[in-house]
Scaffold this motif. Structure first.
Motif, short mmCIF file in Angstrom:
data_model
loop_
_atom_site.label_atom_id
_atom_site.label_comp_id
_atom_site.label_asym_id
_atom_site.label_seq_id
_atom_site.Cartn_x
_atom_site.Cartn_y
_atom_site.Cartn_z
N UNK A 220 -16.97 5.48 48.63
CA UNK A 220 -16.21 4.45 49.33
C UNK A 220 -15.23 5.13 50.28
N UNK A 221 -15.25 4.70 51.53
CA UNK A 221 -14.37 5.33 52.52
C UNK A 221 -14.07 4.36 53.65
N UNK A 222 -12.91 4.53 54.28
CA UNK A 222 -12.55 3.72 55.43
C UNK A 222 -13.02 4.36 56.72
N UNK A 223 -13.36 3.53 57.70
CA UNK A 223 -13.88 4.09 58.95
C UNK A 223 -12.79 4.58 59.89
N UNK A 224 -11.52 4.42 59.47
CA UNK A 224 -10.40 4.94 60.26
C UNK A 224 -9.72 6.11 59.55
N UNK A 225 -10.44 6.76 58.65
CA UNK A 225 -9.90 7.91 57.92
C UNK A 225 -9.72 9.09 58.87
N UNK A 226 -8.49 9.55 59.02
CA UNK A 226 -8.20 10.67 59.92
C UNK A 226 -8.08 12.00 59.18
N UNK A 227 -8.23 11.96 57.87
CA UNK A 227 -8.11 13.17 57.06
C UNK A 227 -9.48 13.69 56.65
N UNK A 228 -10.34 12.78 56.23
CA UNK A 228 -11.68 13.14 55.74
C UNK A 228 -12.72 12.53 56.68
N UNK A 229 -13.63 13.35 57.16
CA UNK A 229 -14.64 12.90 58.11
C UNK A 229 -15.67 11.99 57.45
N UNK A 246 -23.10 4.21 50.16
CA UNK A 246 -21.87 4.52 50.90
C UNK A 246 -21.33 3.21 51.43
N UNK A 247 -20.19 2.80 50.87
CA UNK A 247 -19.57 1.55 51.31
C UNK A 247 -18.41 1.89 52.25
N UNK A 248 -18.50 1.42 53.48
CA UNK A 248 -17.49 1.69 54.50
C UNK A 248 -16.58 0.48 54.63
N UNK A 249 -15.27 0.72 54.53
CA UNK A 249 -14.29 -0.37 54.65
C UNK A 249 -13.72 -0.35 56.06
N UNK A 250 -13.99 -1.37 56.86
CA UNK A 250 -13.52 -1.40 58.25
C UNK A 250 -11.99 -1.36 58.33
N UNK A 251 -11.49 -0.48 59.18
CA UNK A 251 -10.06 -0.40 59.43
C UNK A 251 -9.26 0.40 58.43
N UNK A 252 -9.87 0.82 57.32
CA UNK A 252 -9.13 1.54 56.27
C UNK A 252 -9.00 3.02 56.63
#
Length: 273
Positions: A220-229, A246-252
């Motif tokens: 699970x990851x956000x698509x605005x993650x600036x730390x982890x690609x 892989x679940x992508x959370x918009x804006x997270x």
């Protein structure tokens, strides 16, 4: 004489795993007890949540916090684990945080030590009869959980990676291209780490390792993650067995807000057996 012999055996066994339960408290959906687990000379503080209604031997989720995190992070999972009938163990990595109750000397932080600690925790709960064990790792704890699952393989029933920092070795190789350049003390976000942390991961390539785990995986990851690609999470999805989600959370970003965490919880409820 028999007592003395027992003490000598424990002293000579560097990876003896022992546990000590302390304070027990009641919460709305179950009970929580302090539980220390020893990994050799390392003493790991944690809390064990047991839902009010559970089977004879409940499945258990082990929550691994991220860089400079703490066991508090894992408390957010108590509600969902209660609904699924899971026990939940959340703990402080020794030297993993300036707030760690296990050991707050971050100069001794080590990815390899954290893998050893998580391995010891899995071993302890297996010794207690648990056979369905889920690892849930956040950020650096996600890297540690992925490496541990690859090593333990069939001893881990399911794996959940929350914005996993599989990029840590690559990032620090860019910062310290040569081992000789590594400083005795490096500070990141106000946390001081020793030379050993960077030496150990200099030649580590997680994406060459983690695919050895062949059990069910949720990322699970956000698509605005600036730390982890996001690219690393997509590559990990391909490395794991077919069906890995892989679940992508918009804006997270790197760290979920309450409504974003709720999306993670929804995915967990679908994923957990």
């Amino acid at each position: 004489m028999k007592k003395l012999l027992t003490l000598i055996i424990l002293f000579l066994t560097p990876f003896a795993i022992m546990a000590q339960s302390e304070q027990v408290s009641t919460v709305a959906n179950g009970r929580v007890q302090e539980l220390w687990i020893d990994n050799g000379s390392r003493h790991i503080y944690g809390e064990l949540f047991t839902p009010a209604v559970t089977g004879k031997k409940a499945p258990i989720a082990i929550i691994a916090h991220g860089f400079n995190g703490s066991f508090d992070y894992g408390r957010h999972y108590f509600d969902v684990m209660s609904r699924k009938g899971y026990q939940c163990y959340t703990f402080d990595f020794p030297c993993g945080s300036v707030r760690s109750r296990s050991d707050n000397n971050t100069l001794n932080m080590s990815i390899l030590d954290e893998v050893s600690d998580l391995r010891a925790i899995v071993k302890y709960f297996r010794s207690q009869g648990h056979r369905h064990i889920v690892l849930v790792g956040e950020s650096q704890g996600g890297l540690v959980s992925a490496l541990t699952a690859a090593e333990l393989k069939g001893q881990v029933s399911q794996l959940v990676l929350v914005y996993p920092a599989l990029c840590i070795p690559d990032n620090w190789r860019q910062y310290y291209p040569q081992v000789e350049a590594i400083q005795d003390v490096t500070e990141l976000w106000g946390v001081k780490m020793g030379r050993r942390f960077f030496e150990e991961i200099h030649d580590m390539h997680p994406l060459d390792i983690i695919g050895k785990y062949r059990g069910p995986v949720l990322i699970v990851q956000g698509d605005q993650d600036r730390i982890v690609s996001m690219d690393d999470s997509r590559r990990a999805q391909q490395l794991y067995r077919k069906g890995t989600r892989l679940h992508v959370i918009p804006g997270a970003g790197h760290g979920f807000k309450p409504h974003e965490f709720q999306q993670e919880v929804e995915q967990l409820e679908l994923f957990l057996k």
